[in-house]
Design a protein around this motif. Structure first.
Motif, PDB file in Angstrom:
ATOM      1  N   ARG A  47      -4.885  -1.889  -9.774  1.00 12.99           N
ATOM      2  CA  ARG A  47      -4.333  -1.788  -8.420  1.00 12.99           C
ATOM      3  C   ARG A  47      -4.686  -3.011  -7.589  1.00 12.99           C
ATOM      4  NH1 ARG A  47      -0.251   1.564  -8.952  1.00 12.99           N
ATOM      5  NH2 ARG A  47      -0.854   3.736  -9.346  1.00 12.99           N
ATOM      6  N   ALA A  58      -2.637   6.425  -3.046  1.00 11.00           N
ATOM      7  CA  ALA A  58      -4.049   6.286  -2.662  1.00 11.00           C
ATOM      8  C   ALA A  58      -4.740   7.646  -2.635  1.00 11.00           C
ATOM      9  CB  ALA A  58      -4.157   5.601  -1.309  1.00 11.00           C
ATOM     10  N   GLU A  87      -7.375   1.138   0.509  1.00 15.73           N
ATOM     11  CA  GLU A  87      -6.801   2.365   1.065  1.00 15.73           C
ATOM     12  C   GLU A  87      -7.266   3.588   0.273  1.00 15.73           C
ATOM     13  OE1 GLU A  87      -5.042   4.635   3.758  1.00 15.73           O
ATOM     14  OE2 GLU A  87      -5.072   2.442   3.879  1.00 15.73           O
ATOM     15  N   THR A  88      -7.356   3.443  -1.034  1.00 17.99           N
ATOM     16  CA  THR A  88      -7.850   4.545  -1.874  1.00 17.99           C
ATOM     17  C   THR A  88      -9.282   4.905  -1.504  1.00 17.99           C
ATOM     18  OG1 THR A  88      -6.392   3.945  -3.714  1.00 17.99           O
ATOM     19  CG2 THR A  88      -8.347   5.244  -4.249  1.00 17.99           C
ATOM     20  N   VAL A 119       0.843  -1.196   0.000  1.00 19.64           N
ATOM     21  CA  VAL A 119       0.000   0.000   0.000  1.00 19.64           C
ATOM     22  C   VAL A 119       0.876   1.243   0.000  1.00 19.64           C
ATOM     23  CG1 VAL A 119      -1.725   1.308   1.309  1.00 19.64           C
ATOM     24  CG2 VAL A 119      -1.868  -1.190   1.214  1.00 19.64           C
ATOM     25  N   ASP A 120       0.567   2.168  -0.893  1.00 17.63           N
ATOM     26  CA  ASP A 120       1.246   3.466  -0.977  1.00 17.63           C
ATOM     27  C   ASP A 120       0.201   4.546  -0.740  1.00 17.63           C
ATOM     28  OD1 ASP A 120       2.339   5.918  -1.915  1.00 17.63           O
ATOM     29  OD2 ASP A 120       3.844   4.802  -3.057  1.00 17.63           O
ATOM     30  N   GLN A 144      -4.445  -1.906  -1.902  1.00 18.99           N
ATOM     31  CA  GLN A 144      -4.236  -0.529  -2.329  1.00 18.99           C
ATOM     32  C   GLN A 144      -5.576   0.156  -2.613  1.00 18.99           C
ATOM     33  OE1 GLN A 144      -1.248   1.214  -2.706  1.00 18.99           O
ATOM     34  NE2 GLN A 144      -2.491   3.018  -3.161  1.00 18.99           N
TER      35      GLN A 144
END
Length: 348
Positions: free
Chosen positions: A229, A201, A236-237, A196-197, A233
């Motif tokens: 994605r 996100a 999280e977005t 996860v980034d 991820q």
């Protein structure tokens, strides 16, 4: 400023080394209701018991349930192979001739390899898609609520079964803009680890918000984000979207209208964000109202019994304040009921 720092710190915690990450399949592991006996009979013993169940005076449905309803996908595959070797006939064909009704449909779906089962379900869904977008939820479930490895296997099996690709049949059957979204979902191969980034996100939450605000839900960026994605991820977005813009993303999509694209996008988000909630809703919708939608009920339980039916049962209770087991029992009967309850872990 503090909020930004807090998010950056959160991001650091979410960045994991490859050895620490988990896959989507591992994330769901342990949530199945399927119960396997401590000592599993050999495929030869199981095949013999099935053969005896077929050859007696009338079919012994309880024996069929006892064997197939307590075996994993790999064990069922070995039983099919062994049965053919021993008796020179297809177990699936024999089940088709011996059983009937919704019980037969459920047992045969369960006996298939999962990838073959989903390929057949996808093909049937595309045939029915002209009757409404709800039939396309099967494609969304396969693309968004299973692992990337499973989706790839489904696509491979689909080609061998139907002499065309899943992508070709979607392109031929489904009209724009639904076609564009579905092709993106089934054609991609998501990274299957928990990476996860938070910066990405937040950025992609803004991209999705802009598309929703301008009602350009079929924009290339929307399709690209949702179809490429990884699941973690995207979750999280969606969290960033709610934090930054005040509403859950599916709620804002609903404000765009009640068309087929909006309906399908909400389904995509639900299957990514909370597959257990999606399937709890599928089961509930199949039960409430006049009559029972046995096909949807069967699909939800059969396709998830080895994945997350325990979570689905918990979600069902939370959403509807009812027992999933009690509702299934109250809306089904006979061998069909007994088989579904076996897959739900309630019959030994």
């Amino acid at each position: 400023m503090y909020g930004l720092l807090g998010r950056l710190c959160s991001s650091e915690h979410k960045q994991k080394s490859l050895s620490e990450t988990v896959s989507f399949s591992e994330y769901l592991h342990g949530m199945a209701t399927l119960k396997i006996p401590e000592v599993v009979p050999s495929p030869e013993q199981d095949s013999e018991r099935l053969k005896n169940a077929f050859d007696g005076l009338g079919t012994d449905e309880n024996a069929v349930i006892w064997v197939l309803g307590h075996r994993t996908a790999s064990q069922r595959r070995k039983i099919r192979e062994t049965y053919r070797q021993l008796y020179n006939e297809s177990l699936i064909d024999r089940l088709h001739s011996e059983l009937s009704g919704d019980f037969r449909k459920a047992v045969i779906l369960w006996t298939y390899d999962p990838a073959e089962r989903d390929a057949k379900l996808a093909n049937e869904a595309l045939k029915m898609s002209k009757k409404g977008v709800k039939h396309l939820k099967v494609i969304v479930e396969i693309a968004c609520a299973t692992s990337p490895h499973h989706l790839m296997a489904v696509r491979q099996v689909y080609c061998s079964l139907f002499d065309s690709s899943l992508e070709e049949d979607i392109a031929y059957t489904v009209s724009l803009p639904l076609r564009k979204l579905l092709l993106g979902l089934v054609s991609s191969y998501r990274f299957d680890r928990e990476e996860v980034d938070l910066v990405v996100a937040n950025s992609e939450a803004s991209t999705l918000h802009e598309a929703i605000k301008t009602k350009k839900l079929d924009h290339d960026h929307v399709v690209w984000i949702l179809s490429t994605r990884n699941i973690f991820q995207l979750r999280e977005t969606f969290d960033c979207y709610k934090q930054n813009f005040g509403n859950p993303i599916d709620q804002d999509i609903k404000s765009c209208g009640n068309g087929d694209l909006e309906s399908l996008l909400k389904m995509v988000i639900m299957c990514i964000e909370s597959p257990d909630k999606h399937f709890a809703e599928v089961i509930r919708d199949s039960i409430v109202g006049l009559g029972t939608d046995e096909d949807s009920l069967t699909r939800a339980i059969v396709t998830r019994a080895e994945i997350d039916t325990m979570k689905i049962r918990e979600q069902y209770s939370y959403l509807y304040k009812d027992s999933l087991n009690d509702d299934v029992i109250g809306d089904t009967s006979g061998d069909y009921k007994n088989f579904l309850m076996t897959l739900l872990g309630e019959r030994l």
